[in-house]
Design an enzyme around this catalytic site. Structure first.
Site, PDB file in Angstrom:
ATOM      1  N   TYR B  12       0.839  -1.202   0.000  1.00  0.00           N
ATOM      2  CA  TYR B  12       0.000   0.000   0.000  1.00  0.00           C
ATOM      3  C   TYR B  12       0.873   1.250   0.000  1.00  0.00           C
ATOM      4  CZ  TYR B  12      -3.768  -3.181   1.309  1.00  0.00           C
ATOM      5  OH  TYR B  12      -4.677  -4.197   1.329  1.00  0.00           O
ATOM      6  N   CYS B  13       1.973   1.189   0.748  1.00  0.00           N
ATOM      7  CA  CYS B  13       2.851   2.354   0.845  1.00  0.00           C
ATOM      8  C   CYS B  13       4.288   1.851   0.959  1.00  0.00           C
ATOM      9  CB  CYS B  13       2.493   3.203   2.059  1.00  0.00           C
ATOM     10  SG  CYS B  13       3.483   4.690   2.245  1.00  0.00           S
ATOM     11  N   PRO B  14       5.189   2.189   0.064  1.00  0.00           N
ATOM     12  CA  PRO B  14       5.057   3.238  -0.943  1.00  0.00           C
ATOM     13  C   PRO B  14       4.271   2.830  -2.189  1.00  0.00           C
ATOM     14  CG  PRO B  14       7.243   2.281  -1.056  1.00  0.00           C
ATOM     15  CD  PRO B  14       6.569   1.646   0.117  1.00  0.00           C
TER      16      PRO B  14
END
Lengths: 379, 75
Positions: B12-14
């Protein structure tokens, strides 16, 4: 024969791991069946998230530091002797002093570093708050700023992915309090086609930016900075003028990782569940050093270290691991100088930030103090 | 020519595109990256960014529960 655990790196990940292992392996440590050694680059432990507040005078520099030996459990053999070569085939680490230290289990927690020099002109033309010297210079530049164009430029890869948003909100609120909001235009640039990597955060940010009049440009990866002309150019072909350039510089892992040929860019290929270095059963990686595709952040380091402590202690005592790392990340997000929100997610659960509140802001301020309990493995 | 695989599934992140941008900084011109993404949005946003910057988009293949996208560094 005593099991030797060697931890390379004394940042948050290495420190939580060392202290957590002391708590879980207390009996074995007491009997001399286990030893824990840490190799550090500095005798001062820094609370890195506090750097965000330095440009605004909202935290004192002295609040960011503690003596590393005092943060560590006294049973950890702390050596101020930076690693220069990590030999995972020979199970030993060479140090700056010339010493070679052998291990049975190795924890690599060497972290990341900013490399503004990799973008031409950035080191000369930009300000940042990702190290103490940069935060001091930004504080001085901000004090002299009396209106104009501010560009907040975000580069990949970087740690603490919410910090670019926080600094944008805080700049706006800080300048508004100084009566400079009407004379200032803040433009936030981001490498991909939205305002944040996390889609729900990007949507939320868009509305918040509109509220405060913060402009934005997406698909902007800095190619060069011209300090004389005061412009920043992107790989995508855009050029922005600035009076004050605040950058989130690109990052790399520690030099010792690349020097030891353990991973391109200083990022060690790591199993996302076991946190083992790929190809090693007795080498673990925690914190920014991994190449796991999740946020490089203090909370990531914390949750990874918690998992590793359980697994390594189980491995030493019982010959098995305890549990996989589930990818958990939790980040407070300052949305101004007196409100905040938070996001959390893991490998399976997407993030969903709630509305900002003063209570969450105060929680973050409290955590700024409670951090030292985290580092000691008590929280 | 070498190919580096970035397994950004479940990220999801990054996220896959930021992983790609970071990865391209570490390879030579002419080398390739294969990004694995479980986010359907990557099928749109990775080619969009690659075209904007001027790298070369290779094939995109739907696998079992994820997409494999190949990118050649051109500059």
């Amino acid at each position: 024969m005593s099991k030797r655990i060697l931890i390379v790196g004394g940042g948050l990940a290495g420190t939580i791991t060392a202290n957590g292992l002391c708590r879980q392996l207390g009996g074995a440590l007491g009997k001399g069946e286990v030893s824990i050694t840490m190799l550090g680059n500095t005798d001062q432990h820094m609370y890195q998230p506090g750097l965000l507040y330095i440009p605004f005078g909202a935290m004192r520099e002295t609040e960011l530091f503690r003596d590393q030996r005092k943060v560590l459990d006294r049973r950890v053999n702390f050596l101020l002797d930076p690693a220069t070569n990590i030999d995972v085939d020979g199970n030993k680490v060479e140090c700056q002093s010339g010493k070679s230290i052998s291990y049975d289990y190795l924890v690599i927690a060497t972290g990341s570093r900013i490399v503004p020099e990799e973008i031409p002109g950035m080191a000369e033309g930009a300000h940042w708050f990702y190290d103490l010297d940069g935060a001091r210079k930004m504080r001085n530049a901000l004090a002299e700023f009396d209106g104009g164009k501010i560009v907040v430029n975000v580069n990949a890869p970087h740690k603490c992915p919410v910090a670019p948003l926080e600094i944008s909100f805080m700049l706006h609120h800080h300048l508004a309090k100084r009566g400079l909001a009407d004379k200032t235009e803040i433009t936030y640039t981001y490498p991909i086609g939205r305002l944040h990597a996390l889609e729900p955060v990007a949507h939320w940010t868009s509305a918040e930016f509109d509220k405060f009049g913060i402009k934005s440009e997406t698909f902007f990866n800095a190619k060069s900075v011209d300090p004389a002309a005061k412009t920043i150019e992107s790989e995508e072909g855009s050029t922005l003028p600035y009076d004050l350039l605040v950058t989130i510089p690109p990052h790399r892992g520690a030099e010792v990782i690349e020097a030891s040929d353990l991973g391109a860019g200083g990022w060690v290929p790591t199993d996302r569940y076991s946190l083992n270095r790929e190809g090693s059963t007795n080498v673990f990686v925690v914190g920014d050093t991994t190449n796991i595709p999740i946020s490089k952040a203090g909370s990531t380091a914390h949750y990874e270290a918690d998992t590793l402590v359980d697994n390594l202690a189980s491995l030493v005592l019982e010959g098995r691991t305890a549990r996989p790392y589930d990818g958990k990340v939790f980040c407070f997000v300052e949305t101004g100088m007196d409100t905040g929100t938070y996001v959390w997610f893991n490998y399976e659960t997407p993030p969903n930030p709630g509305p900002p509140s003063k209570m969450i802001h105060w929680s973050k301020l409290a955590y700024n103090r409670l951090y030292w309990l985290s580092a000691r493995g008590l929280l | 020519m070498t190919t580096t695989t970035i397994d950004a599934r479940g990220s999801y992140c990054p996220g896959p595109l930021l992983e790609l941008i970071a990865g391209l900084k570490l390879i030579e011109i002419g080398d390739e990256i294969e990004v694995w993404s479980s986010d359907m949005g990557s099928v749109k946003d990775i080619p969009e960014w690659v075209a904007k910057v001027g790298h070369e988009m290779g094939e995109t293949v739907e696998q079992d529960g994820y997409w494999s996208l190949r990118i050649r560094k051109s500059k």
